[in-house]
Design a protein around this motif. Sequence first.
Motif, mmCIF file in Angstrom:
data_model
loop_
_atom_site.group_PDB
_atom_site.id
_atom_site.type_symbol
_atom_site.label_atom_id
_atom_site.label_comp_id
_atom_site.label_asym_id
_atom_site.label_seq_id
_atom_site.Cartn_x
_atom_site.Cartn_y
_atom_site.Cartn_z
ATOM 1 N N TYR A 175 0.800 -1.233 0.000
ATOM 2 C CA TYR A 175 0.000 0.000 0.000
ATOM 3 C C TYR A 175 0.830 1.279 0.000
ATOM 4 O O TYR A 175 0.278 2.368 0.008
ATOM 5 N N ARG A 176 2.138 1.143 0.025
ATOM 6 C CA ARG A 176 3.016 2.316 0.104
ATOM 7 C C ARG A 176 2.798 3.233 -1.112
ATOM 8 O O ARG A 176 2.933 2.808 -2.259
ATOM 9 N N GLY A 177 2.424 4.475 -0.852
ATOM 10 C CA GLY A 177 2.230 5.445 -1.933
ATOM 11 C C GLY A 177 0.932 5.263 -2.714
ATOM 12 O O GLY A 177 0.699 5.967 -3.692
ATOM 13 N N LYS A 178 0.093 4.327 -2.290
ATOM 14 C CA LYS A 178 -1.149 4.047 -3.017
ATOM 15 C C LYS A 178 -2.327 4.832 -2.429
ATOM 16 O O LYS A 178 -2.279 5.269 -1.282
ATOM 17 N N ASN A 179 -3.376 4.968 -3.228
ATOM 18 C CA ASN A 179 -4.605 5.601 -2.740
ATOM 19 C C ASN A 179 -5.508 4.577 -2.064
ATOM 20 O O ASN A 179 -5.618 3.437 -2.530
ATOM 21 N N VAL A 180 -6.151 5.001 -0.996
ATOM 22 C CA VAL A 180 -7.255 4.226 -0.425
ATOM 23 C C VAL A 180 -8.489 5.124 -0.467
ATOM 24 O O VAL A 180 -8.485 6.221 0.100
ATOM 25 N N ILE A 181 -9.503 4.682 -1.198
ATOM 26 C CA ILE A 181 -10.739 5.457 -1.290
ATOM 27 C C ILE A 181 -11.607 5.109 -0.092
ATOM 28 O O ILE A 181 -11.816 3.923 0.179
ATOM 29 N N GLN A 198 -11.590 8.277 11.660
ATOM 30 C CA GLN A 198 -10.234 8.628 12.058
ATOM 31 C C GLN A 198 -9.392 7.373 12.260
ATOM 32 O O GLN A 198 -8.240 7.303 11.818
ATOM 33 N N LEU A 199 -9.965 6.369 12.905
ATOM 34 C CA LEU A 199 -9.205 5.141 13.160
ATOM 35 C C LEU A 199 -8.811 4.468 11.844
ATOM 36 O O LEU A 199 -7.665 4.050 11.664
ATOM 37 N N VAL A 200 -9.746 4.430 10.906
ATOM 38 C CA VAL A 200 -9.468 3.764 9.621
ATOM 39 C C VAL A 200 -8.471 4.579 8.792
ATOM 40 O O VAL A 200 -7.546 4.036 8.184
ATOM 41 N N ARG A 201 -8.659 5.909 8.796
ATOM 42 C CA ARG A 201 -7.710 6.780 8.099
ATOM 43 C C ARG A 201 -6.282 6.563 8.590
ATOM 44 O O ARG A 201 -5.357 6.379 7.802
ATOM 45 N N VAL A 202 -6.127 6.626 9.920
ATOM 46 C CA VAL A 202 -4.784 6.508 10.485
ATOM 47 C C VAL A 202 -4.195 5.127 10.183
ATOM 48 O O VAL A 202 -3.014 5.007 9.852
ATOM 49 N N ALA A 203 -5.028 4.098 10.270
ATOM 50 C CA ALA A 203 -4.523 2.748 10.002
ATOM 51 C C ALA A 203 -3.954 2.669 8.578
ATOM 52 O O ALA A 203 -2.843 2.174 8.359
ATOM 53 N N TRP A 204 -4.701 3.184 7.607
ATOM 54 C CA TRP A 204 -4.217 3.133 6.224
ATOM 55 C C TRP A 204 -2.987 4.013 6.040
ATOM 56 O O TRP A 204 -2.070 3.674 5.283
ATOM 57 N N GLN A 205 -2.976 5.156 6.714
ATOM 58 C CA GLN A 205 -1.797 6.024 6.610
ATOM 59 C C GLN A 205 -0.561 5.329 7.169
ATOM 60 O O GLN A 205 0.525 5.451 6.613
ATOM 61 N N ARG A 206 -0.740 4.558 8.240
ATOM 62 C CA ARG A 206 0.395 3.806 8.800
ATOM 63 C C ARG A 206 0.872 2.731 7.831
ATOM 64 O O ARG A 206 2.012 2.274 7.914
ATOM 65 N N CYS A 207 -0.010 2.318 6.925
ATOM 66 C CA CYS A 207 0.397 1.364 5.872
ATOM 67 C C CYS A 207 1.126 2.071 4.729
ATOM 68 O O CYS A 207 1.556 1.434 3.759
ATOM 69 N N GLY A 208 1.202 3.408 4.816
ATOM 70 C CA GLY A 208 1.887 4.162 3.758
ATOM 71 C C GLY A 208 0.954 4.691 2.688
ATOM 72 O O GLY A 208 1.404 5.226 1.676
ATOM 73 N N ALA A 209 -0.356 4.550 2.885
ATOM 74 C CA ALA A 209 -1.322 4.937 1.848
ATOM 75 C C ALA A 209 -1.845 6.359 2.066
ATOM 76 O O ALA A 209 -1.712 6.925 3.152
ATOM 77 N N ARG A 210 -2.408 6.921 0.998
ATOM 78 C CA ARG A 210 -3.092 8.223 1.032
ATOM 79 C C ARG A 210 -4.583 7.978 1.043
ATOM 80 O O ARG A 210 -5.078 7.128 0.301
#
Lengths: 292, 292
Positions: free
Chosen positions: B144-150, B163-175
Motif C-alpha cells: 500500500y506504500r504510496g497508493k490511494n485508499v478510497i 479517524q481510526l481507519v484513516r490513520v490505520a491506512w496512513q500507517r500502511c503508507g497509503a493516502r
Amino acid sequence: MRANPKIGKLVVIGVGLIGGSFALALKKAKAVKYVTGVGRTRKNLTAALKMRIIDEASTDAAQAVVDADLVLLAMPVGQMPEVMARIAPHLPPHAVVTDGGSTKQDVVAYARRFLGAHFPRFVPAHPIAGTEHSGAAAAFADLYRGKNVIITPQPETTARAQQLVRVAWQRCGARIVRLAAQEHDAIFAAVSHLPHVVAFALVNALARRTDAKKLFGFSAGGLRDTVRIAGSSPEMWRDICAANRNELLAVLDDFEDELETVRSAIESGDGAALEHLFEHARTARNKWLKRD
Amino acid sequence: MRANPKIGKLVVIGVGLIGGSFALALKKAKAVKYVTGVGRTRKNLTAALKMRIIDEASTDAAQAVVDADLVLLAMPVGQMPEVMARIAPHLPPHAVVTDGGSTKQDVVAYARRFLGAHFPRFVPAHPIAGTEHSGAAAAFADLYRGKNVIITPQPETTARAQQLVRVAWQRCGARIVRLAAQEHDAIFAAVSHLPHVVAFALVNALARRTDAKKLFGFSAGGLRDTVRIAGSSPEMWRDICAANRNELLAVLDDFEDELETVRSAIESGDGAALEHLFEHARTARNKWLKRD
C-alpha cells in the motif's frame, strides 16, 4: 560460406527502435564494420549519430545502398513498396536485403514485385521484440537478446542470403525460427496485432469521457500494464492493420464473441458462468507463463 | 481521539493479498498488537500463520470478533452479506469495521442492512493496490506504500471510526481519498473492472483455439503485459461484475463502440482514420503516464 561472416557495410533504412537496436547489437558484437542510417528526417538521424548507432546519415536510400553488403528495411510496412522500388536499381549484385516488418505476406509480395532480380537475396524477417517506445532514442543493443526472430524465406531465397541474415540475428543474441509467411501472419494477428488494437480502443474509450483526467488519476497498475502498448507508433500500427487486414478481422471476431459471452453473463447475473470464464482465462494465462 | 491510535486487536476476515498485506503493514509500523485471521480453509490460514501475517487463526468469524478493536472485511464482495450478518450480533460496541471491497454502493447497502446498530462504525474503503496474485502467500507489507485508499463514509459514519481507519491506512503508507460511493463505482468500472473483463476475454479468445499452445509460445511482452491481470481471482471478479453490473455494462458499451470504430476503419482500409484513432490513444496514455 563462412560460419561467422563479418558484415562490411550495413544500411539501416528507418533508424528507429528496431533498426537502431539491430545496428547497436551488431556493433557491440563486432559483427559489422560500418553502418549507414537512412531516414526521412534529419532530427532522428542526428540523434542516431550522436548515440553512435550509425556512422553516417543519409536521406537518400538509393545512394546509400550502392556499396551495401546488408540492407535492413526497418520502416513501417506501408513504406516498403516505395523504398524497395527506389533501392532496387542501385543495389549491388551481392547485397543481401532483409526487413523487420510485423507482417510477412505483404512484404514478400512487395519484394517479389519491386526488388526484381534481387528477390532471391531478400530474407523476410520479423524480430519478436519491441517496447512501446519508438525512434532512435528508444534503441538499445540488448533488445534482441533471447528473443525470437521469425524468418519466412521463399523458394527462391538463396542459402547464402539466409545464412548471412541468420548469423546476423544470432550475433544480436536472438534465436531464428522459420515459419511460412501465412502462418506467421495468422499467429501475430492473434498474439500481437489484436492486443494492440484492443489496447488502443480501451484507452480511447476512457480518454473520450469528460472525466478522463480524473479517471486516469485513479487508475492503478492493472490499467497501466493493460494499455502499455497503446504507446506504440500509430503509423506503424496503421500499416500493420492494413497489411494483415483479413487475419486481424478474423481474430477480432473471436474477441468480440468472447466479449459478448462475458456481457451476457453479466447482464443475466450468471455468476457461475462468469467464474468459469475467468477461471478458464486464468488457467490458460498461468500455464502459458509457466512455459514461458 | 488520539492522533495515532494503536489498534489492540485486529481481525482480518479473508487473509489474502489485501487483508494479509494490511496486517503485515500495520505490524511493520507497530500500529497493531494482535491479529486474528479468519478464513474458510485451514490451508491458507496455516500459510498466514507461518508468514507471521496473523498471530491466531480462526474459521469462526463470530467468535473472533467478540474482543476486536478493528475488523477488516477482505473477502470477495459476494460474501459480505453473510459475513456481516454473522458477526453483527457479536461485535463489541466500540469495534470499528471497514472493508477492502472493490465496489462500494453494494457494500454500503449490505452494511446498512446487516450490521444494524454497528453501521455508524462501518467505514467503507477500497485500497487501490493489488497484483494479479491472490492468497496469503501473495501478501507483502509494502503493497500500500504510496497508493490511494478510497473511503466512502456515509452520513451516519462517526468521526472516531473514520479517524481510526484513516490513520490505520496512513500507517500502511497509503493516502486517503474521499469519494461518494456512486462516484467510486463509476470510476472503477472504467479504470479497473473494464480492463479486467477485457483481459479475461482476450486470453479466452486465444486459449480456445486449437493452436493456442503455439500462439502463446510466439507471444512477447506486449501480450504478457496486456493480460497480466487475467491472472486475478475468478471468484473476486465474478462478485465485482455482479456488484457493479450497471456501471460495468455502461463502460463495456463505450469500449465495444470504440472497437467497432476501429473495426470499420480496418474493414474499409481507412488508414487516416486508423492513424488518428491510434494517435489519440497514444497521446492520452502518454499524458496520463506523465502526470502519474
